[in-house]
Design an enzyme around this catalytic site. Structure first.
Site, PDB file in Angstrom:
ATOM      1  N   HIS A 142       0.850  -1.195   0.000  1.00  0.00           N
ATOM      2  CA  HIS A 142       0.000   0.000   0.000  1.00  0.00           C
ATOM      3  C   HIS A 142       0.884   1.243   0.000  1.00  0.00           C
ATOM      4  O   HIS A 142       1.968   1.239   0.604  1.00  0.00           O
ATOM      5  CB  HIS A 142      -0.910  -0.015   1.237  1.00  0.00           C
ATOM      6  CG  HIS A 142      -1.967   1.042   1.179  1.00  0.00           C
ATOM      7  ND1 HIS A 142      -1.710   2.356   1.510  1.00  0.00           N
ATOM      8  CD2 HIS A 142      -3.266   0.996   0.797  1.00  0.00           C
ATOM      9  CE1 HIS A 142      -2.817   3.068   1.338  1.00  0.00           C
ATOM     10  NE2 HIS A 142      -3.777   2.254   0.907  1.00  0.00           N
ATOM     11  N   GLU A 201      -4.136   2.135  -7.184  1.00  0.00           N
ATOM     12  CA  GLU A 201      -4.459   3.232  -6.275  1.00  0.00           C
ATOM     13  C   GLU A 201      -3.522   4.402  -6.547  1.00  0.00           C
ATOM     14  O   GLU A 201      -2.437   4.488  -5.934  1.00  0.00           O
ATOM     15  CB  GLU A 201      -4.268   2.787  -4.820  1.00  0.00           C
ATOM     16  CG  GLU A 201      -5.220   1.721  -4.377  1.00  0.00           C
ATOM     17  CD  GLU A 201      -5.512   1.836  -2.877  1.00  0.00           C
ATOM     18  OE1 GLU A 201      -6.689   1.843  -2.524  1.00  0.00           O
ATOM     19  OE2 GLU A 201      -4.565   1.924  -2.079  1.00  0.00           O
TER      20      GLU A 201
HETATM   21  P1  PGA Z   1      -9.587   6.177   0.632  1.00  0.00           P
HETATM   22  O1  PGA Z   1      -8.374   5.149   0.848  1.00  0.00           O
HETATM   23  O2  PGA Z   1     -10.747   5.378   0.123  1.00  0.00           O
HETATM   24  O3  PGA Z   1      -9.820   6.763   1.989  1.00  0.00           O
HETATM   25  O4  PGA Z   1      -9.098   7.190  -0.358  1.00  0.00           O
HETATM   26  C1  PGA Z   1      -8.120   4.132  -0.072  1.00  0.00           C
HETATM   27  C2  PGA Z   1      -6.861   3.408   0.291  1.00  0.00           C
HETATM   28  O5  PGA Z   1      -5.878   4.061   0.695  1.00  0.00           O
HETATM   29  O6  PGA Z   1      -6.790   2.156   0.188  1.00  0.00           O
END
Ligand code: PGA
Length: 250
Positions: free
Chosen positions: A93, A164
């Protein structure tokens, strides 16, 4: 195939009691969540508590996996996670990469997960969406290096990639990725996986999107070729997470 909806609780909620209220509230909507591949990734200290309730609605995931064998103070081994019922691990992540986790470490964690029979959920995403398109190259590099040394046969049918983009995490839905851009990125990620392995592996890989997903943008983002979503903030509340599940099952 069912869409996947992953709740990434990060380091929330603040205490056990709140964690219990959250998972119990979700368990009451198990019929809805069962229509999806629902995955709950709580902080490690709540794995036990959440693991006991999650079965009725989906599966348990960890937010990381420890890649070394041997004795390490402070570490939680993958065997311990498995013992709590962990079936999937979020790996790489951006918030962990920011703490210094390199692509090589990420690749080693993917290998560990595969070896332990835990499904790796690999997070990738560019830092900035520059206008000259340099992010395509940096994303290709990141995917390649985060899967270095991993054999196709070990990964086939076992890879979940969460795209992401770092610039879109923790923002408002308006600042999240636009559906037309996301559709392009899904194709691009599949192309990179085809280059690295082959078409079959790329076709079987589950591609998720994460970054400021909420009830106001999930429907538009759904029709972009993604197989589901990795959700942070909107997963911390029974009502908002339920609304996401409803939107995906409509
Ligand atoms: P968010 O986070 O939905 O709060 O933007 C997503 C993530 O970091 O996995």
């Amino acid at each position: 195939m069912k869409l996947m909806l992953v709740a990434n609780w990060k380091n929330h909620p603040e205490d056990r009691e709140e964690a219990k209220i959250l998972i119990s509230g979700l368990a009451k909507k198990s019929l809805l969540f069962k229509k999806l591949n629902t995955v709950i990734a709580p902080p490690a200290v709540y794995l036990d508590l959440v693991g006991q309730k999650v079965k009725s609605l989906g599966v348990l995931a960890s937010q990381d996996i420890f890649e070394h064998e041997g004795t390490y103070t402070g570490a939680v081994g993958p065997n311990m996670q498995k013992d709590f019922g962990v079936k999937m691990a979020i790996i790489g992540h951006s918030e962990r990469r920011k703490l210094g986790e390199s692509n090589l470490v990420v690749a080693n964690k993917v290998k560990t997960a595969l070896k332990m029979g835990i499904l790796p959920l690999l997070c990738v995403g560019e830092e900035a969406h520059d206008t000259d398109g340099a992010y395509f190259e940096s994303l290709r590099e990141q995917i390649k290096e985060s899967l270095q040394g991993i054999k196709k046969k070990d990964l086939l049918g076992k890879l979940v990639v969460a795209y992401e983009p770092v610039w879109a995490i923790g923002k408002s839905a308006k600042e999240a990725m636009r559906p037309e851009d996301l559709a392009q990125m899904v194709i691009f990620i599949k192309k990179v996986l085809t280059e690295l392995f082959d078409r079959n592996l790329a076709d079987k890989a589950v591609i998720l999107y994460g970054g400021s997903v909420d009830q106001s943008n999930i429907i538009d983002l759904k029709d972009t070729g993604v197989s589901g979503f990795l959700v942070g903030r909107a997963s911390l509340n029974v009502k908002s997470f339920t609304e996401l599940a409803q939107a995906l099952t409509k």
